[in-house]
Design a protein around this motif. Sequence first.
Motif, short mmCIF file in Angstrom:
data_model
loop_
_atom_site.label_atom_id
_atom_site.label_comp_id
_atom_site.label_asym_id
_atom_site.label_seq_id
_atom_site.Cartn_x
_atom_site.Cartn_y
_atom_site.Cartn_z
N ASP A 1 0.83 -1.21 0.00
CA ASP A 1 0.00 0.00 0.00
C ASP A 1 0.87 1.26 0.00
OD1 ASP A 1 -2.61 1.31 0.15
OD2 ASP A 1 -1.98 1.87 2.19
N ALA A 2 1.91 1.28 0.82
CA ALA A 2 2.79 2.45 0.88
C ALA A 2 3.53 2.65 -0.44
CB ALA A 2 3.79 2.29 2.03
N LEU A 3 4.00 1.55 -1.04
CA LEU A 3 4.71 1.65 -2.32
C LEU A 3 3.78 2.12 -3.43
CD1 LEU A 3 6.77 -1.66 -2.07
CD2 LEU A 3 7.70 0.67 -1.99
N GLU B 1 3.14 5.87 -3.11
CA GLU B 1 4.26 6.67 -3.60
C GLU B 1 4.35 6.60 -5.13
OE1 GLU B 1 9.11 7.17 -3.14
OE2 GLU B 1 8.07 5.72 -1.86
N GLU B 2 4.13 5.41 -5.68
CA GLU B 2 4.16 5.26 -7.14
C GLU B 2 3.07 6.10 -7.80
OE1 GLU B 2 4.45 1.59 -10.28
OE2 GLU B 2 2.94 1.46 -8.71
N ARG B 3 1.88 6.05 -7.23
CA ARG B 3 0.76 6.83 -7.78
C ARG B 3 1.07 8.33 -7.76
NH1 ARG B 3 -3.30 6.16 -4.08
NH2 ARG B 3 -2.49 8.07 -3.16
N ASP B 4 1.65 8.78 -6.65
CA ASP B 4 2.00 10.20 -6.54
C ASP B 4 3.00 10.60 -7.62
OD1 ASP B 4 0.31 10.37 -4.37
OD2 ASP B 4 1.93 10.36 -2.88
N LEU B 5 3.98 9.75 -7.88
CA LEU B 5 4.95 10.05 -8.94
C LEU B 5 4.29 10.02 -10.32
CD1 LEU B 5 8.17 8.17 -7.80
CD2 LEU B 5 7.89 10.63 -8.10
N MET C 1 11.03 5.53 -9.47
CA MET C 1 9.91 4.79 -10.04
C MET C 1 10.34 3.35 -10.35
SD MET C 1 6.70 5.07 -10.91
CE MET C 1 6.30 6.75 -11.30
N ARG C 2 11.53 3.20 -10.93
CA ARG C 2 12.03 1.84 -11.21
C ARG C 2 12.23 1.05 -9.92
NH1 ARG C 2 14.64 4.90 -15.09
NH2 ARG C 2 16.54 5.12 -13.85
N GLU C 3 12.73 1.71 -8.89
CA GLU C 3 12.91 1.05 -7.60
C GLU C 3 11.56 0.62 -7.01
OE1 GLU C 3 14.93 3.85 -5.11
OE2 GLU C 3 16.78 3.76 -6.30
N LEU C 4 10.58 1.49 -7.12
CA LEU C 4 9.24 1.16 -6.61
C LEU C 4 8.66 -0.04 -7.35
CD1 LEU C 4 7.78 4.76 -6.28
CD2 LEU C 4 8.25 3.18 -4.39
N GLU C 5 8.79 -0.05 -8.67
CA GLU C 5 8.27 -1.16 -9.46
C GLU C 5 8.95 -2.46 -9.07
OE1 GLU C 5 8.90 0.39 -13.37
OE2 GLU C 5 7.06 1.58 -13.33
N ALA C 6 10.26 -2.43 -8.87
CA ALA C 6 11.00 -3.63 -8.46
C ALA C 6 10.54 -4.09 -7.07
CB ALA C 6 12.49 -3.37 -8.50
N SER C 7 10.38 -3.15 -6.16
CA SER C 7 9.94 -3.50 -4.80
C SER C 7 8.54 -4.09 -4.81
CB SER C 7 9.98 -2.27 -3.90
OG SER C 7 11.30 -1.85 -3.70
#
Length: 84
Positions: free
Chosen positions: A16-18, A21-25, A41-47
């Motif tokens: 949910d937190a990731l 943050e992704e949505r905000d970006l 963004m790439r880090e978020l997608e990987a996580s």
Amino acid sequence: MNDATGGESEILRQIDALVTEERDLREQNEHRLTPQERSRMRELEASLDQCWDLLRRRRALREFGQDPDAAHPRLADEARRFRK
């Protein structure tokens, strides 16, 4: 709540937190993202790939009567391969 669902609850909170943050970006114009934001963004997608992969594997272990805590996060590249 037992340990198995407790572990899943923590994974879901992390997802949910990731996602937030992704949505905000993503709400920013993509061409206006800084190189640092694109990298994040790439880090978020990987996580997220890792979290979803871990959640699926924990649920599969529990479904087949095994200990969901035996599942451990895979490396990002490895988790991404299993996404498809």
